[in-house]
Scaffold this active site. Structure first.
Site, PDB file in Angstrom:
ATOM      1  N   LYS A  84       0.852  -1.201   0.000  1.00 10.16           N
ATOM      2  CA  LYS A  84       0.000   0.000   0.000  1.00 10.16           C
ATOM      3  C   LYS A  84       0.881   1.243   0.000  1.00 10.16           C
ATOM      4  CE  LYS A  84      -3.843   2.092   2.624  1.00 10.16           C
ATOM      5  NZ  LYS A  84      -4.695   1.957   3.827  1.00 10.16           N
ATOM      6  N   SER A 159      -9.694   2.317   3.084  1.00 13.36           N
ATOM      7  CA  SER A 159      -8.851   3.033   2.138  1.00 13.36           C
ATOM      8  C   SER A 159      -7.943   2.126   1.321  1.00 13.36           C
ATOM      9  CB  SER A 159      -7.998   4.048   2.904  1.00 13.36           C
ATOM     10  OG  SER A 159      -7.073   3.380   3.767  1.00 13.36           O
ATOM     11  N   SER A 183      -9.582  -0.217   7.265  1.00 18.86           N
ATOM     12  CA  SER A 183      -9.083  -0.054   5.894  1.00 18.86           C
ATOM     13  C   SER A 183      -8.398  -1.270   5.294  1.00 18.86           C
ATOM     14  CB  SER A 183      -8.123   1.139   5.829  1.00 18.86           C
ATOM     15  OG  SER A 183      -8.819   2.338   6.061  1.00 18.86           O
TER      16      SER A 183
END
Length: 512
Positions: A84, A159, A183
């Protein structure tokens, strides 16, 4: 095995087994994933940056090791992974999906990246996210929207939608995400993947770009529970560079996951959290959850109802605490030291204050600005005690709720997300509706306890649903056993993993 389609659909454990048998090389695995990335990205858009050359160099370094050297490495050595873009990577652009950090190439690695490199796991690239991890749909990225592999017109959650979509679409067997209010877990539920939030402090946050420091946690994204267990054991452990890191030895997650695969849960008490279900949950989500609960009972678990009365205040408390910490953490992006700098027009005073204002106006998206404003207000003189102070008191009550619940049960369960994946734009004009997506995941972040989401089936709309397991603080292994047991039982019922129902035109194109 050389067929790309077959190779990329293997679990990370299965890939590692082929490496040990020398049936494939790490370079073969990386090349296969890069081939899928090239085919899938026009549709999925999971990656902000693909680091193909770097990954191949790292794969070659593993392949060139002697058998004795490889024997000293973790089980997943040589298996590629996606990261990420909230986690800094030396020499690879890291943006947090924000214009304000566009072009920034970190001079150092996050602790988890150092551990992955020491384990010789090639880094495929950086995945998309909501800007500074602020969102529940990956629609707030400054650069692109990521699509759900199950339906390209729907969101992958957020997210960390990029990491979940990359794993769910077979562009990577593993990924790292960050979880501040769900997330990792919520995208896991929406994409049919496994997402884990470890105990707060169980995995070093050094090198994770801060959103809300008392809530953020790095964790694994995978397609199986065992893969996540193996990955968490690699990245976990104490780090003196992180003041919130827990000074304890590693937890036996892998052992617990392998025990769970035997599907014997006799003697385990599973707590059904009354406040994390019922009204507001999509019927198909609730139906799959109830079916999963029955499976746990069939394997010998005793399911008991537990009440956590203050969970109903968790969403409100979170959306005061989190923006307050966001307001503080994002103050460093001022155009002075690094990142974007926008000078005022010639007819505006050329002051530092004006430069900061123009930089932040151009560099931050609407959702980030919204949360900064909320947080600044909550921390302002005259409102601190009424808002931030009160929210922290609620947080303490939620921690107490967990303590009491774990006196009645070994592990707690709930649906992960109240709905399946929604369409792009469906909730963009209603921030409150968007925030409600995290209603079941937020309590674990407020209390710092570990939690995991695994697929619980497909809803009536044909989209994945998730079930969440929550364990006591610093007892991450406790949730791995029932999660692995349920995964095995459900796969028996489905005659294979959930993703066998996934249509993958990007993979089909590789055979033509």
């Amino acid at each position: 095995m050389t067929d790309t389609n077959e190779l990329v659909k293997l679990s990370a454990v299965q890939m590692a087994e082929l490496l040990r048998k020398k049936e494939v090389s790490s370079r073969d695995l990386v090349n296969a994933e890069l081939e899928v990335i090239d085919a899938a990205e026009p549709t999925i858009k999971a990656f902000l940056k693909v680091a193909g050359e770097t990954a191949l160099e790292q794969a070659d370094a593993f392949d060139n090791l002697s058998d004795d050297e490889k024997a000293e490495l973790p089980e997943l050595a040589g298996v590629p992974i996606a990261i990420k873009d909230m986690i800094v990577t030396k020499g690879i652009e890291t943006t947090a999906a924000s214009r304000i950090l566009e072009g920034w190439v970190p001079p150092y690695d996050a602790t988890v990246i150092e551990k992955l490199k020491a384990a010789h796991m090639p880094l495929l690239g950086k995945t998309n996210l909501d800007e500074f991890a602020q969102g529940s749909s990956t629609e707030h990225s400054a650069f692109q929207h990521t699509s759900n592999p199950w339906d390209a017109e729907r969101v992958p959650g957020g997210s960390g939608g990029g990491s979940a979509a990359a794993v769910g679409s077979f562009e990577a067997p593993l990924a790292l995400g960050t979880d501040t209010g769900g997330s990792i877990r919520q995208p896991g539920a929406l994409t049919g993947t496994v997402g884990v939030k470890p105990t707060y402090g169980g995995v070093s946050r050094f090198g994770a770009i801060a959103m809300a420091s008392s809530l953020d946690q790095i964790g694994p994204v995978s397609r199986t529970v065992l893969d996540s267990a193996l990955l968490q054991e690699i990245i976990g452990g104490h780090d003196k560079r992180d003041s919130t890191s827990i000074p304890e030895g590693p937890r036996p997650m892998v052992k617990a996951a392998r025990e769970g695969m035997n599907r014997d849960l006799k003697g385990m008490k599973v707590g059904l959290v009354e406040e994390l279900g019922g009204e507001g949950y999509q019927p198909g989500v609730e139906a799959r959850f109830n079916e999963a609960v029955k499976k746990l009972e069939e394997m010998g678990a005793e399911v008991v109802k537990v009440s956590c009365p203050h969970f109903k205040y968790a969403l409100g408390a979170y959306y005061i605490i989190m923006p307050s910490e966001v307001s503080s953490n994002l103050a460093r992006y001022d155009g002075m030291r690094y990142g974007l700098r926008v000078m005022p027009p010639a007819d505006v005073a050329q002051t530092a204050a004006n430069m900061m204002a123009y930089t932040r106006e151009a560099g931050f998206g609407d959702e980030v600005k919204r949360r900064i404003i909320l947080g600044t207000y909550a921390l302002s003189a005259g409102y601190y005690d009424a808002w931030y102070g009160s929210a922290q008191k609620v947080r303490t009550l939620i921690i107490d709720d967990f303590k009491k619940a774990f006196e009645q049960a070994d592990v707690l369960i709930s649906p992960t997300s109240p709905s399946t994946a929604f369409k792009f734009g469906e909730k963009m004009d209603d921030p409150l509706a968007m925030y409600m997506n995290d209603i079941a995941t937020i309590p674990a972040n407020l209390a710092g306890v570990p939690a995991m989401s695994i697929p619980s089936g497909l809803s009536d709309d044909g989209l994945p649903t998730g079930i969440q397991f929550i364990a006591p603080q610093q007892r991450d292994e406790v949730m791995y056993k029932p999660a692995a047991a349920l995964e095995a039982a459900l796969q028996d019922e489905w005659n294979g993993p959930i993703w066998q129902s996934l249509k993958t035109p990007w993979l089909d194109s590789l055979n033509n």
